[in-house]
Write an enzyme that holds these catalytic residues in place. Structure first.
Site, PDB file in Angstrom:
ATOM      1  N   GLU A 241      26.426  30.126  63.830  1.00 12.64           N
ATOM      2  CA  GLU A 241      25.982  31.471  63.439  1.00 12.64           C
ATOM      3  C   GLU A 241      26.631  32.427  64.427  1.00 12.64           C
ATOM      4  O   GLU A 241      26.232  32.492  65.592  1.00 12.64           O
ATOM      5  CB  GLU A 241      24.450  31.571  63.516  1.00 12.64           C
ATOM      6  CG  GLU A 241      23.731  30.699  62.512  1.00 12.64           C
ATOM      7  CD  GLU A 241      23.866  31.183  61.073  1.00 12.64           C
ATOM      8  OE1 GLU A 241      24.337  32.310  60.850  1.00 12.64           O
ATOM      9  OE2 GLU A 241      23.506  30.407  60.173  1.00 12.64           O
ATOM     10  N   CYS A 275      23.302  40.500  65.699  1.00 13.49           N
ATOM     11  CA  CYS A 275      24.464  40.075  64.912  1.00 13.49           C
ATOM     12  C   CYS A 275      24.533  40.866  63.616  1.00 13.49           C
ATOM     13  O   CYS A 275      25.613  41.209  63.162  1.00 13.49           O
ATOM     14  CB  CYS A 275      24.399  38.579  64.649  1.00 13.49           C
ATOM     15  SG  CYS A 275      22.860  38.036  63.902  1.00 13.49           S
TER      16      CYS A 275
HETATM   17  P1  NAD Z   1      28.171  33.614  73.758  1.00 14.35           P
HETATM   18  O1  NAD Z   1      29.054  32.997  72.727  1.00 14.35           O
HETATM   19  O2  NAD Z   1      28.781  34.178  74.964  1.00 14.35           O
HETATM   20  O3  NAD Z   1      27.080  32.579  74.267  1.00 14.35           O
HETATM   21  C1  NAD Z   1      26.222  31.901  73.373  1.00 14.35           C
HETATM   22  C2  NAD Z   1      25.778  30.603  74.020  1.00 14.35           C
HETATM   23  O4  NAD Z   1      26.892  29.731  74.147  1.00 14.35           O
HETATM   24  C3  NAD Z   1      25.201  30.749  75.422  1.00 14.35           C
HETATM   25  O5  NAD Z   1      24.087  29.875  75.538  1.00 14.35           O
HETATM   26  C4  NAD Z   1      26.356  30.283  76.299  1.00 14.35           C
HETATM   27  O6  NAD Z   1      25.954  29.805  77.560  1.00 14.35           O
HETATM   28  C5  NAD Z   1      26.928  29.159  75.451  1.00 14.35           C
HETATM   29  N1  NAD Z   1      28.289  28.749  75.786  1.00 14.35           N
HETATM   30  C6  NAD Z   1      29.207  29.360  76.579  1.00 14.35           C
HETATM   31  N2  NAD Z   1      30.353  28.645  76.595  1.00 14.35           N
HETATM   32  C7  NAD Z   1      30.175  27.580  75.787  1.00 14.35           C
HETATM   33  C8  NAD Z   1      30.981  26.492  75.363  1.00 14.35           C
HETATM   34  N3  NAD Z   1      32.254  26.362  75.779  1.00 14.35           N
HETATM   35  N4  NAD Z   1      30.459  25.594  74.507  1.00 14.35           N
HETATM   36  C9  NAD Z   1      29.202  25.720  74.046  1.00 14.35           C
HETATM   37  N5  NAD Z   1      28.376  26.731  74.408  1.00 14.35           N
HETATM   38  C10 NAD Z   1      28.854  27.646  75.267  1.00 14.35           C
HETATM   39  O7  NAD Z   1      27.320  34.704  72.941  1.00 14.35           O
HETATM   40  P2  NAD Z   1      26.350  35.792  73.553  1.00 14.35           P
HETATM   41  O8  NAD Z   1      27.207  36.833  74.197  1.00 14.35           O
HETATM   42  O9  NAD Z   1      25.264  35.129  74.309  1.00 14.35           O
HETATM   43  O10 NAD Z   1      25.684  36.390  72.209  1.00 14.35           O
HETATM   44  C11 NAD Z   1      26.183  37.468  71.522  1.00 14.35           C
HETATM   45  C12 NAD Z   1      26.942  36.982  70.290  1.00 14.35           C
HETATM   46  O11 NAD Z   1      26.088  36.190  69.463  1.00 14.35           O
HETATM   47  C13 NAD Z   1      27.392  38.105  69.403  1.00 14.35           C
HETATM   48  O12 NAD Z   1      28.712  37.870  68.975  1.00 14.35           O
HETATM   49  C14 NAD Z   1      26.446  38.039  68.208  1.00 14.35           C
HETATM   50  O13 NAD Z   1      26.927  38.592  67.015  1.00 14.35           O
HETATM   51  C15 NAD Z   1      26.220  36.581  68.102  1.00 14.35           C
HETATM   52  N6  NAD Z   1      24.986  36.302  67.356  1.00 14.35           N
HETATM   53  C16 NAD Z   1      25.092  35.763  66.109  1.00 14.35           C
HETATM   54  C17 NAD Z   1      23.946  35.533  65.353  1.00 14.35           C
HETATM   55  C18 NAD Z   1      24.010  34.950  63.970  1.00 14.35           C
HETATM   56  O14 NAD Z   1      22.993  34.490  63.478  1.00 14.35           O
HETATM   57  N7  NAD Z   1      25.139  34.942  63.330  1.00 14.35           N
HETATM   58  C19 NAD Z   1      22.702  35.836  65.893  1.00 14.35           C
HETATM   59  C20 NAD Z   1      22.649  36.384  67.170  1.00 14.35           C
HETATM   60  C21 NAD Z   1      23.803  36.598  67.901  1.00 14.35           C
END
Ligand code: NAD
Length: 468
Positions: A241, A275
């Protein structure tokens, strides 16, 4: 003050080290969270793996009853979880309370789902039945904007289907997740739910782990791509997501003041860090000036402040990295666009951005083309509806969108042409736990919520039974 622990194999334990959790309303350290190392990650995955055979053998009704018990505990702890959520995430307290309430509400609805076997085909010779089996260990990786709600979107279907879990929240918002994990420890057998916290250094290890059968990830598109590539070795299942750049497409027959107020809310709720927030608005040229002015008037009235203060409508951005990114974006925008409200950080401690409305921008400007994730509303004008639809669709993202019109039937025709997983008419962000949610294009792979979401945590097993 609550003490926060990791959950590994049924035990609430300290981390190998700690990390500072910053209160975004002050920019200062709120408290420490336990931080796991790679060895603790291994322990968590091993515990989830060991717990899987017994857990997956329990009756679905039993698992459902435990999830309902968790919902009761979340409801009972709502005031405490909400306060911690506001202090770590920044959102106004009433919104944090709403998030925790919604988590319990959606938990109950999704835990009520069924996984009964389905007869696919039956004739005189045979009966073909599809059974749904759990996958194994699921890694649930969440972002910092809705740490509680997005976590529950994963925990509920994963456990109901009979999987075990390793949860990993974002490093800047680990505390509310650990509070929920502690409640899980009171309900589920040891090892069924494990929770670790990292400093953005364990996500890769977890999502590539050979004993993890599925990664359910919510976060940015860039990180989602890394998760997808790390799944290839063992052909893990993934639900991604990801990011969005939702457009609100306003048709020429709306009541400007009414619609502008609704769209403003959908672009600035949670400080725009959603998001499915409105991130760009397309308005007919004939009503463009009036619409922009109505948005600017909304921005001027918004109360921005510490989420713990009564009356706050918009809190700070969640973390320094996002704050710096948004300030750079606004500096760039000041050169190209016409900022008619906000346009800068607030002159106070914490990560506050003034609600911003920008007009006379182009689709190519970063403030329109990128996911801002801030209380920023760029407004674009159009004269031809077909052209406007093409501009809305010219994005790598396809999460959601909305069409606004006094004629819902007309809006529905337009909605059918918007290339995104969800399109609302005369509303935006109306997420419903009983309705499947999925992103198109680079906004994701897979689906969450409702029966379709539950099936993503299962493997179909088709059994053909002869009749004689
Ligand atoms: P991010 O991608 O930076 O981090 C998300 C998670 O991934 C964190 O827990 C982080 O520690 C982890 N992570 C970091 N590196 C990783 C790796 N290599 N492998 C696996 N996990 C890893 O996102 P963010 O900045 O925390 O959140 C904001 C983003 O989330 C925005 O782009 C937003 O649109 C998206 N979002 C999407 C939805 C949806 O349902 N589509 C909902 C909420 C947020």
């Amino acid at each position: 003050m609550t003490t926060f622990k990791l959950l590994i194999n049924g035990e609430l334990v300290d981390g190998a080290s700690t990390l500072d959790v910053i209160n975004p309303a002050t920019g200062e350290v709120y408290t420490q969270a336990p931080r796991a190392d790679a060895a603790q990650l291994e322990q968590a995955v091993a515990a989830a793996k060991a717990a899987f055979p017994a857990w997956s053998a329990t009756a679905l009704e039993e698992r459902r009853a435990m999830l309902m018990a968790l919902a009761d505990k979340i409801d009972a702890a709502l005031p405490q979880i909400a306060e911690v959520l506001t202090r770590e995430q920044g959102k106004p307290l009433q919104d944090a309370q709403g998030e925790v309430f919604f988590a319990g509400y959606s938990l109950r609805l999704n835990a009520a789902l069924d996984l009964a076997p389905r007869t696919v085909k039956e004739d005189d010779n045979q009966r073909v039945v599809e059974h749904r089996k759990p996958l194994g260990v699921v890694a649930a990786i969440t972002p910092w904007n809705f740490p509680v709600m997005l976590l529950m979107n994963k925990v509920v279907p994963a456990l109901l289907a009979g999987n075990t879990l390793v949860i990993k929240p974002a490093p800047t918002t680990p505390l509310s997740t650990l509070m929920i994990a502690a409640l899980c420890a009171e309900v589920f057998p040891a090892g069924v739910v494990n929770a670790i916290v990292d400093q953005n250094d364990l996500g890769g290890l977890l999502s590539a782990h050979p004993d993890v059968a599925k990664v359910s990830f919510t976060g940015s598109t860039a990180t989602g791509k890394k998760v997808l590539s790390s799944s290839t070795d063992t052909l893990k299942r993934v639900t991604l997501e990801l990011g969005g750049n939702d457009a609100a497409l306003v048709l020429d027959d709306v009541n400007v003041q009414e619609v502008a107020a609704k769209i403003y809310h959908a672009g600035t709720y949670n400080a725009g860090q959603i998001c499915v927030a409105v991130k760009r608005i397309y308005v007919p040229a004939a009503m463009y000036d009036e619409f922009c002015d109505a948005l600017a008037a909304q921005a001027a009235q918004s109360v921005v402040g510490d989420g713990m203060e009564a009356g706050t409508q918009i809190g700070p951005l969640q973390n320094k990295m996002q704050y710096d990114k948004v300030r750079a974006l606004l500096e760039e925008t000041a050169k190209t666009g016409k900022v008619i409200a906000g346009g800068a950080a607030l002159d106070r401690p914490g990560f506050f951005i003034a609600p911003t409305v920008v007009r006379d921008v182009t689709d190519q400007d970063p403030i329109v083309a990128d996911e801002q994730f801030a209380p920023i509303l760029p407004v674009l004008s159009y004269t031809d509806l077909d052209d406007a639809i093409a501009r809305v669709n010219a994005s790598i993202y396809g999460l959601a969108g909305s069409v606004w019109s006094s004629d819902p039937a007309r809006a529905e025709q337009v909605a059918q042409r918007i290339e995104s997983g969800t399109v609302w008419i005369n509303s935006h962000m109306a997420l419903d736990p009983e309705v499947p949610f999925r992103g198109a294009k680079q906004s994701g792979i897979g689906v969450e919520q409702a029966r379709e979401g539950l099936l993503e945590y299962t493997q179909a097993r088709i059994i053909t039974v002869p009749k004689s």
